[in-house]
Design an enzyme around this catalytic site. Structure first.
Site, PDB file in Angstrom:
ATOM      1  CG  ASP A   1      61.943  46.491  34.856  1.00  0.00           C
ATOM      2  OD1 ASP A   1      60.984  47.287  34.886  1.00  0.00           O
ATOM      3  OD2 ASP A   1      63.026  46.756  34.296  1.00  0.00           O
TER       4      ASP A   1
ATOM      5  CE  LYS B   1      57.326  47.544  29.617  1.00  0.00           C
ATOM      6  NZ  LYS B   1      58.624  48.153  30.010  1.00  0.00           N
TER       7      LYS B   1
ATOM      8  CD  GLU C   1      58.128  55.297  32.632  1.00  0.00           C
ATOM      9  OE1 GLU C   1      58.281  54.153  32.171  1.00  0.00           O
ATOM     10  OE2 GLU C   1      58.291  55.584  33.836  1.00  0.00           O
TER      11      GLU C   1
HETATM   12  O1  KIV Z   1      58.171  48.004  34.855  1.00  0.00           O
HETATM   13  C1  KIV Z   1      57.113  48.632  34.676  1.00  0.00           C
HETATM   14  O2  KIV Z   1      56.227  48.652  35.530  1.00  0.00           O
HETATM   15  C2  KIV Z   1      56.950  49.363  33.425  1.00  0.00           C
HETATM   16  C3  KIV Z   1      55.728  50.207  33.276  1.00  0.00           C
HETATM   17  C4  KIV Z   1      55.793  51.363  34.163  1.00  0.00           C
HETATM   18  C5  KIV Z   1      55.485  50.594  31.870  1.00  0.00           C
HETATM   19  O3  KIV Z   1      57.774  49.276  32.569  1.00  0.00           O
END
Ligand code: KIV
Length: 277
Positions: free
Chosen positions: A49, A118, A186
């Site tokens: 996202d 995710k 993260e």
């Molecule tokens: O949205 C994204 O790019 C992420 C990554 C930084 C893990 O969640």
């Protein structure tokens, strides 16, 4: 397992089996051409996202919608044959209830042909992760700094320092026990990332965490030097494509203004060229 030797895309179980082995390589992607460049090199590609900030100029990921995710997911999927695609669930699409999460996860998977979704959150998302995984939706969890929660976390701060370490460890254990096949860590202290990696039996994918995580992920526009609005400490720029692009645009503008572009090789004559004998 080597991604370069692969003939077909790995599945979540293959990523899970990489725990403790050769580090898992992943990047975000949002377009077909970028996905094509990563295909067969990355073990999985995340349609993050982060697309909202990186490609749409939003101030955070909070404004990203299901429709935006699906459009970019379909584009990325067209560029992949040997790399698994994971779709981020956008803010507001899964937090309300396991049922809401299933409805939107199923839509993301059906409309983009993703291998997994995710979602952000630890212990509070365990029930949802169990609900999804028991109904055919592989889930990658995301703990530590969860950008969709910046307003409650108080900004993009390191998570899990001092007394907060126990909570982060509990989050990691909760998502692993709930059935997540991997977890993104993260912006956490390196030593804590190492302890988490040792403590759980699913791969940890680090971003601002530790080289000892089971894998790494970066936002592709960050590592290519295309997104330069700001640079987090954990970003390494492996190229400076933004600078190259700016120089090319300046050169083009100069040549157009000087009428040196287009040149004779770029224009067409009145008559068709004679066929070669
Ligand atoms: O949205 C994204 O790019 C992420 C990554 C930084 C893990 O969640």
């Amino acid at each position: 397992m080597s991604a370069t030797a692969r003939k077909s895309a790995p599945m979540p179980q293959d990523i899970m089996a990489m725990k403790g082995g050769t580090p898992i390589v992943s990047l975000t992607a949002y377009t077909t051409p970028m996905a094509e460049l990563m295909d067969g090199i990355c073990d999985f590609v995340l349609v993050g996202d982060s697309v909202g900030m990186v490609l749409h100029g939003l101030p955070s990921t909070l404004g990203v919608t299901m429709e935006m995710m699906i459009l970019h997911g379909q584009a990325v999927r067209r560029g992949l044959t040997k790399t698994m695609m994971v779709m981020d669930m956008p803010f507001g699409s899964y937090e309300e209830s396991p049922e809401q999460a299933f409805r939107n996860a199923a839509r993301l998977m059906a409309e983009t042909d993703a291998g997994a979704v995710k979602l952000e959150g630890g212990q509070e998302m365990a029930e949802t992760i169990a609900f999804l995984t028991s109904r055919g939706v592989p889930v990658m969890a995301h703990i530590g700094l969860t950008p969709q929660s910046i307003n409650t976390l108080g900004g993009y701060k390191v998570q899990g320092r001092g007394a907060a370490a126990a909570g982060l460890m509990a989050d990691a254990k909760a998502v692993a026990e709930a059935g997540a096949f991997a977890v993104v860590l993260e912006k956490t202290p390196e030593s804590l990332a190492d302890k988490v990696t040792k403590a759980i039996d699913i791969p940890t994918i680090g971003i601002g965490a530790s080289a000892n995580c089971d894998g790494q992920i970066l936002v592709v526009d960050d590592m290519l030097g295309l997104f330069t609005a700001f640079k987090a400490k954990f970003v390494k720029r492996f190229a400076h494509l933004g600078d190259d692009a700016r120089a090319a645009i300046e050169a083009y503008a100069e040549e157009v203004r000087a009428r040196s572009f287009p040149g004779p090789e770029h224009v067409f004559g009145d008559e068709a060229p004679k066929p070669k004998t």
